[in-house]
Design an enzyme around this catalytic site. Structure first.
Site, PDB file in Angstrom:
ATOM      1  N   ARG A  26       0.795  -1.222   0.000  1.00 44.77           N
ATOM      2  CA  ARG A  26       0.000   0.000   0.000  1.00 44.77           C
ATOM      3  C   ARG A  26       0.833   1.281   0.000  1.00 44.77           C
ATOM      4  NH1 ARG A  26      -2.887  -4.028   1.781  1.00 44.77           N
ATOM      5  NH2 ARG A  26      -0.872  -4.660   2.579  1.00 44.77           N
ATOM      6  N   THR A  27       1.818   1.348   0.874  1.00 45.77           N
ATOM      7  CA  THR A  27       2.568   2.603   1.009  1.00 45.77           C
ATOM      8  C   THR A  27       3.341   2.883  -0.271  1.00 45.77           C
ATOM      9  OG1 THR A  27       2.761   2.048   3.340  1.00 45.77           O
ATOM     10  CG2 THR A  27       4.079   3.895   2.553  1.00 45.77           C
TER      11      THR A  27
HETATM   12  N1   CP Z   1      -0.145   0.043   5.924  1.00 45.85           N
HETATM   13  C1   CP Z   1       1.025  -0.243   5.338  1.00 45.85           C
HETATM   14  O1   CP Z   1       2.070   0.319   5.640  1.00 45.85           O
HETATM   15  O2   CP Z   1       0.940  -1.207   4.357  1.00 45.85           O
HETATM   16  P1   CP Z   1       2.139  -1.719   3.471  1.00 45.85           P
HETATM   17  O3   CP Z   1       3.129  -2.387   4.411  1.00 45.85           O
HETATM   18  O4   CP Z   1       1.533  -2.666   2.471  1.00 45.85           O
HETATM   19  O5   CP Z   1       2.787  -0.532   2.831  1.00 45.85           O
END
Ligand code: CP
Length: 361
Positions: free
Chosen positions: A87-88
Site C-alpha cells: 500500500r505505502t
Molecule cells: N499500511 C502499510 O504500511 O501497508 P504496506 O506495508 O503494504 O505498505
C-alpha cells in the site's frame, strides 16, 4: 508549532538528545522533511486533509487530472523501500503519478550497491544526486532522522518522506488514518470528544504509535489500548499521552470497549519483529472482529485497519458500511499527494484552481 530550526545548525549528538516534540521544528524546512508524527500540528493536519479532498475532486475530471499532472512534472522522486510494502509503495507511486513526478525505485537492497559494501548513508546520498525527493521505508528505527541530518550537511539537501521506519514511526500512515477518521466521524460531529480503540499488537505496530500521538492534537479524546499483555502499547507512548493530557484506558477486555468505541483501529500480529517467537505463544483470538460483533458496535462506528490483515478482521464484514479499511487505503493516495504538493510548496495553486473551477464531489 514553534519557529523552524535548521538541521544543518545542530550536531548529531545534540539532535539525538532532543525529545520527539523538540525535534519537530527541525523538520519544517526548507526543505521540509516528513519524519515523525510529532512534527505535525492540528492546523497542519486540517490543511492537508482539505488539500487531499480537493486533489481527489479535481482528479475526477480529465481536465483536472491533466492539470494536476503539470504541477510537479519538473521533479523526480526516489522510492527506496528496504522493507516489503504494497500500500505505502503503491500509493506514494500513484500520488507521484497524479502530480506528474517521475519515479525511480529500489525495493530490494540486494539490487543496489549496498551489496558491495556501500553504507546506507552513501546509498541515500547517491540517490539525492539524481532526484528531488526521497520516499524511504527502512527497517532501522531512527534511520530516517539520521539520513535527513546527513543530507542537511551536504550541498544537496532534498526532502525526505518517512514511509515507515523500524517499529517506531509511520507518519504518513497516521496522516491517512486521521484523514479517514475525520471523514468517517464528520456525521457524528467530528473528531473531538470521541472514543478511539486500538486493538491487536500495539507493542510493535508503528502505525499505532504514530497515530496515537497524532490524536493528542484533538480535544477531549479517549484512547483505548486493547491487547494481550505482552503486546500492549509501550510506556513511552503512554508518557507522551500523559504529557499531552490525553485520556486513555489500557485493557485486555475488547468486549467492554466494542459498544462505546466511535472508531476501532484493528492491527495484525507483527511477528516479523519476533525475537523469541513470542507471537506463537500469545493468544490473539480475543482481539478479532467478525460478523458476530457487528450488532454490538455503534451504528456509526468506523472500523479501520492499516492492512495487511490476517484473521483479526473477518472478510465477512468487508461490506458492512462501517468497514472503512479499503477506503482508508485509497485515502493514502490522496493524502500523500497533498503531502507531496505541500512539500514542494505548490498547494496554493491547487486551491486557486479549485476555487476557480469548483469541481463537484
Ligand atoms: N499500511 C502499510 O504500511 O501497508 P504496506 O506495508 O503494504 O505498505
Amino acid at each position: 508549532m514553534s519557529q523552524n530550526k535548521q538541521l544543518s545548525g545542530i550536531s548529531w549528538d545534540a539532535f539525538q538528545a532532543l525529545s520527539l516534540i523538540e525535534k519537530g521544528p527541525y523538520f519544517q524546512g526548507p526543505p521540509p522533511h516528513t519524519l515523525i508524527a510529532q512534527q505535525f500540528s492540528r492546523a497542519g493536519l486540517e490543511k492537508l486533509c482539505k488539500l487531499a479532498t480537493r486533489v481527489k475532486r479535481i482528479n475526477k475530471r480529465r481536465e483536472g487530472a491533466n492539470y494536476l499532472k503539470t504541477l510537479l512534472s519538473d521533479k523526480r522522486a526516489m522510492l527506496y523501500f528496504a522493507q516489503p510494502s504494497s500500500r505505502t509503495y503503491l500509493s506514494f507511486n500513484a500520488a507521484c503519478q497524479i502530480l506528474g513526478l517521475d519515479t525511480m525505485d529500489v525495493r530490494d537492497t540486494k539490487t543496489s550497491s549496498e551489496v558491495k559494501g556501500e553504507s546506507p548513508e552513501d546509498t541515500i546520498r547517491t540517490f539525492s544526486s539524481y532526484v528531488d525527493m526521497i520516499i524511504m521505508r527502512h527497517p532501522v528505527g531512527g534511520f530516517a532522522e539520521r539520513v535527513a541530518w546527513m543530507l542537511a550537511h551536504t550541498n544537496r539537501e532534498i526532502p525526505l518522506l518517512n514511509a515507515g521506519s523500524g517499529a517506531d514511526q509511520h507518519p504518513t500512515q497516521a496522516l491517512l488514518d486521521v484523514y479517514t477518521l475525520a471523514r468517517s466521524l464528520k456525521c457524528v460531529g467530528g473528531m473531538d470528544g470521541k472514543h478511539i480503540a486500538f486493538v491487536g499488537d500495539l507493542a510493535r505496530g508503528r502505525t499505532v504509535r504514530s497515530l496515537a500521538w497524532m490524536l493528542t492534537l484533538f480535544e477531549d479524546m479517549t484512547l483505548y489500548f486493547v491487547a494481550p499483555e505482552p503486546l500492549q502499547i509501550g510506556q513511552d507512548i503512554l508518557d507522551l499521552l500523559d504529557a499531552a493530557g490525553t485520556k486513555y484506558v489500557v485493557t485486555q477486555d475488547f468486549a467492554s470497549v466494542m459498544p462505546i468505541a466511535d472508531a476501532i483501529y484493528m492491527t495484525r500480529i507483527q511477528d516479523e519483529w519476533d525475537i523469541a517467537g513470542q507471537s506463537s505463544t500469545t493468544g490473539s483470538s480475543a482481539f478479532c472482529l467478525g460478523a458476530e460483533h457487528m450488532g454490538i458496535l455503534k451504528d456509526t462506528a468506523a472500523i479501520l485497519h492499516p492492512l495487511p490483515r490476517r484473521e483479526e478482521i473477518s472478510t465477512d464484514i468487508d461490506n458492512d458500511p462501517r468497514a472503512m479499511y479499503w477506503r482508508q487505503m485509497r485515502n493514502g493516495m490522496w493524502i500523500r499527494a497533498a503531502l507531496i504538493l505541500t512539500t514542494f510548496d505548490r498547494q496554493h495553486e491547487v486551491h486557486t484552481y479549485y476555487d476557480d473551477y469548483k469541481p463537484v464531489e
